[in-house]
Design a protein around this motif. Structure first.
Motif, PDB file in Angstrom:
ATOM      1  N   LYS A 131      33.816  42.000  38.144  1.00 22.58           N
ATOM      2  CA  LYS A 131      33.527  41.354  36.856  1.00 22.58           C
ATOM      3  C   LYS A 131      34.270  40.033  36.742  1.00 22.58           C
ATOM      4  O   LYS A 131      33.703  39.007  36.334  1.00 22.58           O
ATOM      5  CB  LYS A 131      33.925  42.294  35.721  1.00 22.58           C
ATOM      6  N   GLU A 132      35.540  40.051  37.118  1.00 24.89           N
ATOM      7  CA  GLU A 132      36.308  38.813  37.066  1.00 24.89           C
ATOM      8  C   GLU A 132      35.745  37.769  38.017  1.00 24.89           C
ATOM      9  O   GLU A 132      35.715  36.567  37.700  1.00 24.89           O
ATOM     10  CB  GLU A 132      37.776  39.107  37.428  1.00 24.89           C
TER      11      GLU A 132
ATOM     12  N   GLU B 140      32.627  36.267  36.389  1.00 23.82           N
ATOM     13  CA  GLU B 140      33.016  35.299  35.360  1.00 23.82           C
ATOM     14  C   GLU B 140      33.588  34.030  35.986  1.00 23.82           C
ATOM     15  O   GLU B 140      33.357  32.921  35.490  1.00 23.82           O
ATOM     16  CB  GLU B 140      34.038  35.942  34.425  1.00 23.82           C
TER      17      GLU B 140
END
Length: 381
Positions: free
Chosen positions: A320-321, A324
């Protein structure tokens, strides 16, 4: 005169004959004496000449000796002068050497004294260190005596092995990754249970090594006592291995292998060297005998596995990081492109401004070059 004096044989001897004979005899004697005198004179003359020749030869020898003596005297004077100068040079050189040697000896003595002082100071420091070490050794001796008193008791000896095992595990694992003296489903309470990752069964570690039976081996004073001690140690260790296998190997709850902790590397080495049959029996019973070093290595492996599991659990968060981060990079790229467009337009505007300013500067130069005084004269014409 003609008388006969005597008759010699048949020849009568007269006085005249006797006188003539006497005169002849005298003449003969005189002649003999004269010849003898001549001979002695010649001999004396020859001897005198020889003496004179010897005297001349002696004088020549004396003259040669005097000349040699004078030459020797000159040479001796020359040699004396040379020896005197050489002696003075030698004395000066010896004095210089003595001065230099004295200076070097003094310097060497000073350096030796300095080094000796330094060595003595270092020696005092080392003696102080030795004194401190001796006091430390004395303290350790008292602690060893107390340790022996601890090890002489079975309960305190078990606590000693338990303490070493707990220190190794507490240094290597997180507090939630292990438990001491926890109760299993069958009511047994092992010394330590290590929680394995991914919900795998726990690893059981036992620290109750039969150290008393082992100490009988070192106190045996005869081969018979040694054989009895070895037999007793094999029996006690076999009983302990069987107890670990029966109490701590629970299917689905614990691993199919348990650790038996030995609190000394030397005991572990002696086990593998002299009691290989006991080690094989433990392996068949799925009990692994571990020393402090092996236990530390095993704990490090378990720690690496736990770290890997935690990383896999956090993988979706990392993804997820990353997504992003990619979105931020895309937005940054768009903004950089817009900024580049602005920079290109600004550069173009700056170029146009430079062209206009150049034209203005050239017009100003032409205006400045005009001659306004001639214009009225031309108008009059």
């Amino acid at each position: 005169m003609d008388s006969t004096l005597f008759t010699l044989g048949d020849i009568p001897i007269t006085l005249a004959m006797a006188v003539a004979s006497a005169v002849g005899l005298v003449l003969v004697l005189l002649l003999v004496l004269l010849l003898s005198a001549l001979r002695s004179g010649r001999a004396r003359a020859a001897e005198a000449m020889a003496q004179q020749a010897r005297s001349a030869e002696l004088e020549r020898h004396l003259a040669g000796l005097m000349q040699v003596q004078s030459e020797m005297t000159g040479r001796m004077q020359t040699m004396s002068e040379i020896f005197g100068s050489r002696t003075s040079d030698l004395a000066r050189l010896v004095n210089e050497r003595l001065d230099s040697t004295s200076q070097r000896v003094g310097q060497a003595l000073q350096e030796t004294r300095t080094r000796t002082d330094e060595g003595l100071s270092k020696l005092h420091e080392r003696l102080a260190v030795i004194d401190r070490a001796q006091s430390t050794i004395s303290a350790l001796s008292s602690e060893i005596v107390s340790l022996q008193s601890i090890l002489s008791n079975k309960q305190t000896r078990g606590a000693f092995g338990q303490g070493r095992m707990e220190a190794i595990i507490a240094d290597g694992l997180a507090p939630n990754a292990y438990a001491f003296q926890s109760t299993l489903s069958n009511g047994s309470r092992p010394d330590c249970v290590v929680v394995m990752p991914n919900g795998a069964p726990s690893l059981v570690i036992d620290a109750k090594f039969p150290l008393e039976s082992w100490q009988r081996l070192s106190t045996a004073s005869s081969p018979e006592e040694l054989r009895q001690a070895q037999s007793g140690f094999r029996a006690d260790l076999g009983v302990h291995i069987k107890a670990i296998s029966e109490k701590y190997l629970i299917p689905g709850e614990t691993q199919d292998t348990a650790f038996m902790f030995v609190p000394s590397e030397s005991i572990f080495a002696d086990l593998h060297e002299h009691f290989e049959d006991v080690v094989q029996r433990a392996a068949r019973a799925r009990v692994v005998i571990v020393s402090p070093a092996l236990l530390m290595l095993s704990i490090q492996v378990i720690q690496a596995l736990l770290r890997d599991v935690r990383m896999r659990e956090q993988a979706h968060l990392i993804q997820k990081e990353v997504r992003e981060l990619l979105a931020d990079i895309t937005r940054l790229d768009e903004r950089v492109n817009r900024l580049q467009t602005h920079f290109t337009q600004a550069q173009k505007d700056i170029g146009d401004i430079v062209i206009s300013s150049g034209k203005i500067a050239r017009r100003g130069d032409r205006i400045d070059a005009m001659d306004f005084e001639d214009q009225p004269r031309l108008a009059e014409d």
